[in-house]
Design a protein around this motif. Structure first.
Motif, PDB file in Angstrom:
ATOM      1  N   SER A   1       0.796  -1.112   0.053  1.00  0.00           N
ATOM      2  CA  SER A   1       0.034   0.087   0.015  1.00  0.00           C
ATOM      3  C   SER A   1       0.941   1.099  -0.097  1.00  0.00           C
ATOM      4  N   ILE A   2       0.404   2.268  -0.804  1.00  0.00           N
ATOM      5  CA  ILE A   2       0.993   3.584  -0.802  1.00  0.00           C
ATOM      6  C   ILE A   2      -0.032   4.592  -0.509  1.00  0.00           C
ATOM      7  N   PRO A   3       0.179   5.908  -0.188  1.00  0.00           N
ATOM      8  CA  PRO A   3      -0.607   6.963  -0.083  1.00  0.00           C
ATOM      9  C   PRO A   3      -1.452   7.039  -1.120  1.00  0.00           C
ATOM     10  N   GLU A   4      -2.598   7.373  -1.237  1.00  0.00           N
ATOM     11  CA  GLU A   4      -3.582   7.667  -2.460  1.00  0.00           C
ATOM     12  C   GLU A   4      -3.023   8.777  -3.359  1.00  0.00           C
ATOM     13  N   ALA A   5      -2.334   9.695  -2.686  1.00  0.00           N
ATOM     14  CA  ALA A   5      -1.779  10.940  -3.390  1.00  0.00           C
ATOM     15  C   ALA A   5      -0.686  10.732  -4.215  1.00  0.00           C
ATOM     16  N   TYR A   6       0.259   9.670  -4.076  1.00  0.00           N
ATOM     17  CA  TYR A   6       1.226   9.377  -4.679  1.00  0.00           C
ATOM     18  C   TYR A   6       1.187   8.548  -5.904  1.00  0.00           C
TER      19      TYR A   6
ATOM     20  N   LYS B   1       8.210  -8.210   8.676  1.00  0.00           N
ATOM     21  CA  LYS B   1       9.066  -8.703   7.742  1.00  0.00           C
ATOM     22  C   LYS B   1      10.766  -8.173   8.290  1.00  0.00           C
ATOM     23  N   ALA B   2      11.636  -9.085   7.715  1.00  0.00           N
ATOM     24  CA  ALA B   2      12.934  -8.682   8.125  1.00  0.00           C
ATOM     25  C   ALA B   2      13.546  -7.730   7.080  1.00  0.00           C
ATOM     26  N   THR B   3      14.137  -6.455   7.678  1.00  0.00           N
ATOM     27  CA  THR B   3      14.615  -5.395   6.699  1.00  0.00           C
ATOM     28  C   THR B   3      15.936  -4.935   7.611  1.00  0.00           C
ATOM     29  N   PHE B   4      16.726  -4.316   6.565  1.00  0.00           N
ATOM     30  CA  PHE B   4      17.699  -3.400   7.078  1.00  0.00           C
ATOM     31  C   PHE B   4      17.876  -2.421   5.998  1.00  0.00           C
ATOM     32  N   SER B   5      18.728  -1.317   6.436  1.00  0.00           N
ATOM     33  CA  SER B   5      18.872  -0.241   5.483  1.00  0.00           C
ATOM     34  C   SER B   5      20.460   0.210   5.338  1.00  0.00           C
ATOM     35  N   GLU B   6      20.736   0.815   4.187  1.00  0.00           N
ATOM     36  CA  GLU B   6      22.141   1.583   3.892  1.00  0.00           C
ATOM     37  C   GLU B   6      21.819   2.711   3.182  1.00  0.00           C
ATOM     38  N   ASN B   7      22.883   3.944   3.420  1.00  0.00           N
ATOM     39  CA  ASN B   7      23.119   4.956   2.762  1.00  0.00           C
ATOM     40  C   ASN B   7      24.000   5.042   1.819  1.00  0.00           C
ATOM     41  N   GLY B   8      24.186   5.906   0.912  1.00  0.00           N
ATOM     42  CA  GLY B   8      25.003   6.202  -0.143  1.00  0.00           C
ATOM     43  C   GLY B   8      24.738   7.397  -0.709  1.00  0.00           C
ATOM     44  N   THR B   9      25.572   7.766  -1.503  1.00  0.00           N
ATOM     45  CA  THR B   9      25.258   9.037  -2.582  1.00  0.00           C
ATOM     46  C   THR B   9      25.821   8.998  -4.137  1.00  0.00           C
ATOM     47  N   ARG B  10      25.116   9.597  -5.104  1.00  0.00           N
ATOM     48  CA  ARG B  10      25.740   9.406  -6.311  1.00  0.00           C
ATOM     49  C   ARG B  10      25.314  10.790  -6.971  1.00  0.00           C
ATOM     50  N   SER B  11      26.063  10.779  -7.955  1.00  0.00           N
ATOM     51  CA  SER B  11      25.785  12.436  -9.007  1.00  0.00           C
ATOM     52  C   SER B  11      25.777  11.869 -10.411  1.00  0.00           C
TER      53      SER B  11
ATOM     54  N   ILE C   1       4.932   1.398   4.603  1.00  0.00           N
ATOM     55  CA  ILE C   1       4.706   0.837   3.228  1.00  0.00           C
ATOM     56  C   ILE C   1       5.469  -0.706   3.345  1.00  0.00           C
ATOM     57  N   ILE C   2       6.623  -0.674   4.334  1.00  0.00           N
ATOM     58  CA  ILE C   2       7.180  -1.838   4.501  1.00  0.00           C
ATOM     59  C   ILE C   2       6.133  -3.142   5.308  1.00  0.00           C
ATOM     60  N   GLU C   3       5.421  -2.504   6.045  1.00  0.00           N
ATOM     61  CA  GLU C   3       4.540  -3.247   6.978  1.00  0.00           C
ATOM     62  C   GLU C   3       3.407  -3.809   6.063  1.00  0.00           C
ATOM     63  N   SER C   4       3.237  -3.160   5.049  1.00  0.00           N
ATOM     64  CA  SER C   4       2.080  -3.287   4.214  1.00  0.00           C
ATOM     65  C   SER C   4       2.271  -4.629   3.256  1.00  0.00           C
TER      66      SER C   4
END
Length: 174
Positions: A51-56, A111-121, A167-170
């Motif tokens: 599920s995502i918000p209706e406005a998206y 749900k099992a989850t993890f996150s990571e961060n990065g950058t790009r140009s 969103i992840i939960e859904s």
């Protein structure tokens, strides 16, 4: 039922039962409808919805990636890819990945989850990236958030990040 129809239908029924027993086909669980204010999006390459918000707004790219944007003034784009695994090993896979990367595996809505961060140009623009891996059963979803650095403090971007756990939960298989 006449005899010819019954004899033609029997192999189909048996095949459907065998597929269900061996794990092919849909989950036995009936998916829940999206809550009020949300809409349902389904992956084209598998039986998973979320599920995502209706406005998206959302679109499916040629490779099956689902791209989501919260507004026309794009400061953030979420991209989601579904990977169907041969067995229910998504959580074990993520546990191994998180351990190898020194990251903490968490649970959101089962749900099992993890996150990571990065950058790009690209093209003179700079982006901050956040990546989530989400596992449940035999499903692995890779989700990324691409934020134009000029928009990282926009309210729309902040609200989108706040909504990611929902969103992840859904995520659910059907």
């Amino acid at each position: 039922m006449n005899r010819a129809l019954r004899s033609n239908a029997t192999p189909i029924v048996i095949s459907m039962v065998l597929l269900a027993l061996t794990g092919c086909g849909s989950s036995s669980a009936t998916p829940s409808p999206s809550p009020s204010g949300f809409k349902t999006v389904s992956f084209p390459n598998g039986s998973v919805q979320f599920s995502i918000p209706e406005a998206y707004s959302h679109r499916t790219e040629p490779d099956g990636t689902i791209a989501i944007t919260p507004s026309d003034e794009i400061g953030i784009t979420l991209r989601l890819n579904l990977h169907n695994l041969p067995d229910a090993v998504a959580e074990e896979f993520l546990q191994s990945q998180a351990k190898d990367k020194g990251l903490q595996l968490t649970r959101i809505g089962g749900k099992a989850t993890f996150s990571e961060n990065g950058t790009r140009s690209e093209g003179g623009r700079n982006f901050e990236m956040t990546f989530w891996q989400i596992g449940f059963g035999d499903c692995l979803v890779v989700m990324s958030a691409e934020v134009d650095k000029k928009h990282r403090d926009d309210q729309t971007v902040k609200e989108c990040f706040i909504g990611v756990p929902k969103i992840i939960e859904s995520f659910q298989k059907y």
